[in-house]
Design an enzyme around this catalytic site. Structure first.
Site, short mmCIF file in Angstrom:
data_model
loop_
_atom_site.label_atom_id
_atom_site.label_comp_id
_atom_site.label_asym_id
_atom_site.label_seq_id
_atom_site.Cartn_x
_atom_site.Cartn_y
_atom_site.Cartn_z
N ARG A 56 -1.09 14.87 12.17
CA ARG A 56 -0.15 14.47 11.12
C ARG A 56 0.35 15.75 10.45
O ARG A 56 -0.15 16.15 9.41
CB ARG A 56 -0.83 13.57 10.07
CG ARG A 56 -1.38 12.25 10.59
CD ARG A 56 -0.34 11.16 10.79
NE ARG A 56 0.17 10.55 9.59
CZ ARG A 56 -0.25 9.38 9.09
NH1 ARG A 56 -1.24 8.74 9.65
NH2 ARG A 56 0.32 8.87 8.03
N LYS A 104 0.83 -1.21 0.00
CA LYS A 104 0.00 0.00 0.00
C LYS A 104 0.86 1.26 0.00
O LYS A 104 0.62 2.18 -0.77
CB LYS A 104 -0.89 0.01 1.24
CG LYS A 104 -1.56 1.36 1.51
CD LYS A 104 -2.51 1.29 2.68
CE LYS A 104 -1.95 1.85 3.96
NZ LYS A 104 -1.80 3.31 3.98
N ASN A 105 1.87 1.28 0.86
CA ASN A 105 2.64 2.51 1.01
C ASN A 105 3.60 2.76 -0.16
O ASN A 105 4.22 3.82 -0.22
CB ASN A 105 3.40 2.51 2.34
CG ASN A 105 2.44 2.68 3.51
OD1 ASN A 105 1.25 2.93 3.31
ND2 ASN A 105 2.94 2.53 4.72
N CYS A 119 -5.64 12.73 11.88
CA CYS A 119 -6.23 11.47 11.45
C CYS A 119 -6.35 10.58 12.67
O CYS A 119 -6.13 11.02 13.80
CB CYS A 119 -5.38 10.81 10.38
SG CYS A 119 -3.87 10.11 11.03
N ARG A 169 -8.73 -0.23 4.04
CA ARG A 169 -7.76 0.74 3.51
C ARG A 169 -6.43 0.05 3.21
O ARG A 169 -5.66 0.54 2.38
CB ARG A 169 -7.53 1.88 4.52
CG ARG A 169 -8.69 2.86 4.59
CD ARG A 169 -8.30 4.06 5.46
NE ARG A 169 -6.94 4.45 5.19
CZ ARG A 169 -6.00 4.65 6.11
NH1 ARG A 169 -6.29 4.54 7.38
NH2 ARG A 169 -4.78 4.98 5.75
N ASP A 177 3.93 0.62 11.99
CA ASP A 177 2.77 -0.06 11.41
C ASP A 177 2.65 -1.51 11.89
O ASP A 177 1.61 -2.14 11.68
CB ASP A 177 2.84 -0.05 9.88
CG ASP A 177 2.48 1.32 9.31
OD1 ASP A 177 2.06 2.19 10.08
OD2 ASP A 177 2.65 1.51 8.09
C1 UD1 Z 1 3.98 6.91 6.26
C2 UD1 Z 1 3.03 5.77 6.00
C3 UD1 Z 1 2.46 5.26 7.31
C4 UD1 Z 1 3.57 4.92 8.27
C5 UD1 Z 1 4.54 6.08 8.43
C6 UD1 Z 1 5.75 5.76 9.28
C7 UD1 Z 1 2.02 6.19 3.82
C8 UD1 Z 1 0.78 6.57 3.09
N1 UD1 Z 1 1.94 6.24 5.17
O1 UD1 Z 1 3.22 7.98 6.83
O2 UD1 Z 1 1.68 4.10 7.03
O3 UD1 Z 1 2.99 4.64 9.52
O4 UD1 Z 1 5.00 6.49 7.13
O5 UD1 Z 1 6.46 4.70 8.75
O6 UD1 Z 1 3.04 5.84 3.24
N2 UD1 Z 1 6.25 14.62 10.75
C9 UD1 Z 1 6.35 15.95 11.05
N3 UD1 Z 1 6.23 16.88 10.04
C10 UD1 Z 1 6.01 16.50 8.75
C11 UD1 Z 1 5.91 15.12 8.45
C12 UD1 Z 1 6.02 14.20 9.48
O7 UD1 Z 1 6.54 16.34 12.20
O8 UD1 Z 1 5.91 17.38 7.87
C13 UD1 Z 1 6.36 13.61 11.83
C14 UD1 Z 1 5.05 12.85 12.07
O9 UD1 Z 1 4.21 13.51 12.96
C15 UD1 Z 1 5.53 11.53 12.64
C16 UD1 Z 1 6.87 11.34 11.94
O10 UD1 Z 1 7.27 12.60 11.42
O11 UD1 Z 1 5.78 11.66 14.01
C17 UD1 Z 1 6.86 10.31 10.83
O12 UD1 Z 1 5.89 10.63 9.87
P1 UD1 Z 1 6.08 10.25 8.34
O13 UD1 Z 1 7.27 9.39 8.16
O14 UD1 Z 1 5.95 11.51 7.56
O15 UD1 Z 1 4.81 9.34 8.09
P2 UD1 Z 1 3.81 9.46 6.89
O16 UD1 Z 1 4.54 9.71 5.62
O17 UD1 Z 1 2.68 10.36 7.28
#
Ligand code: UD1
Length: 420
Positions: free
Chosen positions: A121, A22-23, A116, A396, A304
């Site tokens: 997020r 999925k990711n 979410c 999902r 995850d």
């Molecule tokens: C992706 C995956 C999700 C997985 C996660 C961590 C998809 C669609 N989703 O989510 O399933 O659980 O990686 O492996 O691929 N953060 C910030 N600022 C930002 C972005 C992130 O502070 O602009 C923080 C988030 O709050 C979190 C951490 O960074 O604590 C990691 O988030 P991130 O790696 O961005 O996860 P996603 O890409 O949202």
């Protein structure tokens, strides 16, 4: 209301093939927008998130068709740069389109994704990186408006965010000049995205390490790609066998992508054998508790897989400590596991699971995707019948959870349920 009816307490045996990741598939589908050629993507699972992503591509003016597990996207002449609110609400991760739309159209508009099920997020890292590439971003009234011709830049991420790394890669492919991302996320899905972008004619290097370099502005053409196997789905089947007992083979996934998960299962007493694209597991009579499990960016233990592993360890001998370091609200499965007889104490980001001899089937509800999968895992090891609701979360990320579990001999059906 649709529910899964799960009859627990029977050891599992058999072979299950893992769906496409999925990711990986979500950013890869966003990447199809970058090229005027036709993209053919194999191993695309039938997930609601994937179908929403295809719908976004259609609303942007692309042709997107599915035949079996293969999706064909033609982005010869996209006409829109705005993601409608209804789709943004359905799928928070559609923020991954920001870099691709901006790169292709020179402007992009979407509503702010907000929080979410896992808590806030934030997308601050996505936005500051796009600004560094030259985008002007206006955040007003819950809307994000971005525009500008992009040029390459050196970007250092404060955190190795998966989504931010992908958004930068997508935008930078269409930016003039060289972009480097330092402290990039190293997840296998980032490598998969790099491979797809390069199949389109892009020049991206370094994915899988902490520094990714993109030589932007290359002419792009059509391409073909097969999405990697879903390491979290594979972790789910492995945890199910660990919880219920028995032995099974999981195919269609690269074992190296889940070595931190299999290491924990081995420590808990499972026999694991891995070969390219196959993982075999044999569960012990009873699992034993393991050293603390701390979620961390790849190659650390995946957030995850936290809930799924916790479900298996509820009946281990001894106590296991979990520390959830990535997301704030990722223990929403705990109360439901406790309803099934688990003994778990949560204090902030730490959960302590005191192993009990057995769980009991109950009526439980999934509050998020992986939490829902965790409840299914717990149900398979529990005595009696579990009725699992909240299936929209589960769909999902799992194309057909009951069918995959039935391939392992589990008794799982989907049915309409009326609470008396
Ligand atoms: C992706 C995956 C999700 C997985 C996660 C961590 C998809 C669609 N989703 O989510 O399933 O659980 O990686 O492996 O691929 N953060 C910030 N600022 C930002 C972005 C992130 O502070 O602009 C923080 C988030 O709050 C979190 C951490 O960074 O604590 C990691 O988030 P991130 O790696 O961005 O996860 P996603 O890409 O949202």
């Amino acid at each position: 209301m649709s529910v899964f009816r799960i009859e627990g307490g029977h050891p599992l045996t058999g072979t299950v093939r893992t769906q496409g990741a999925k990711n990986s598939v979500l950013p890869i589908l966003a990447a199809t927008l970058l090229s005027p050629g036709e993209s053919v993507i194999h191993n695309c699972p039938r997930l609601t998130d994937v179908e929403y992503t295809l719908e976004i591509l259609r609303r942007l003016g692309c042709r997107a068709e599915r035949e079996g597990e293969t999706v064909t996207v033609s982005a010869a002449a996209p006409t829109e740069w705005e993601i409608p609110d209804d789709l943004m609400r359905e799928m928070r991760s559609s923020v991954i389109f920001l870099g691709a739309i901006l790169g292709r159209m020179g402007r992009a508009e979407l509503s702010y994704p907000g929080g979410c099920e896992l808590g806030p997020r934030p997308i601050d890292l996505h936005l500051s990186a796009l600004r560094a590439l030259g985008a002007e971003i206006d955040e007003r009234g819950g809307r994000l408006s971005c525009r500008g011709a992009l040029t390459g830049a050196d970007i250092t991420l404060a955190l190795p965010s998966v989504g931010a790394t992908e958004n930068i890669m997508l935008a930078a492919v269409r930016a003039e000049g060289i972009t480097s991302i330092t402290n990039a996320a190293r997840e296998p899905e980032i490598v998969d995205l790099q491979n797809f972008l390069n199949a389109l004619g892009a020049e991206v290097q370094g994915a899988g390490s902490s520094v990714i370099t993109i030589r932007g502005g290359r002419p792009l053409h059509g391409g073909e790609h097969t999405v990697i196997g879903d390491r979290i789905a594979a972790a789910t089947w492995l945890s199910a066998v660990a919880a219920a007992g028995g032995e099974a083979r999981i195919t269609g996934v690269d074992w190296r992508h889940l070595s931190t998960v299999t290491a924990v299962l081995s420590e808990a007493g499972c026999k694991i054998e891995s070969a390219p694209n196959i993982i075999a597991i044999r569960a012990p009579e009873r699992l034993r508790a393991v050293r603390p499990i701390r979620t961390a960016p790849y190659p650390g233990f995946p957030t995850d897989a936290q809930a799924i592993m916790m479900a298996a360890l509820c009946t281990a001998e001894g106590a296991t400590v979990f520390a959830e370091n990535i997301f704030d609200s990722r223990y929403r499965h705990v109360d439901e596991l406790v309803r099934m007889g688990a003994d778990i104490r949560v204090e902030g980001k730490v959960a302590v699971v005191y192993g009990v001899p057995r769980l009991f089937g109950a009526q439980v509800t999934a509050a998020d995707l992986r939490g829902g999968a965790a409840l299914a895992v717990a149900a398979l090891g529990a005595e009696g019948e579990t009725i699992l609701s909240g299936l929209r979360h589960v769909r999902r990320g799992y194309a057909d959870l009951p069918a995959d579990l039935r391939a392992l001999g589990a008794s799982v059906t989907e049915e309409e349920f009326r609470d008396s």
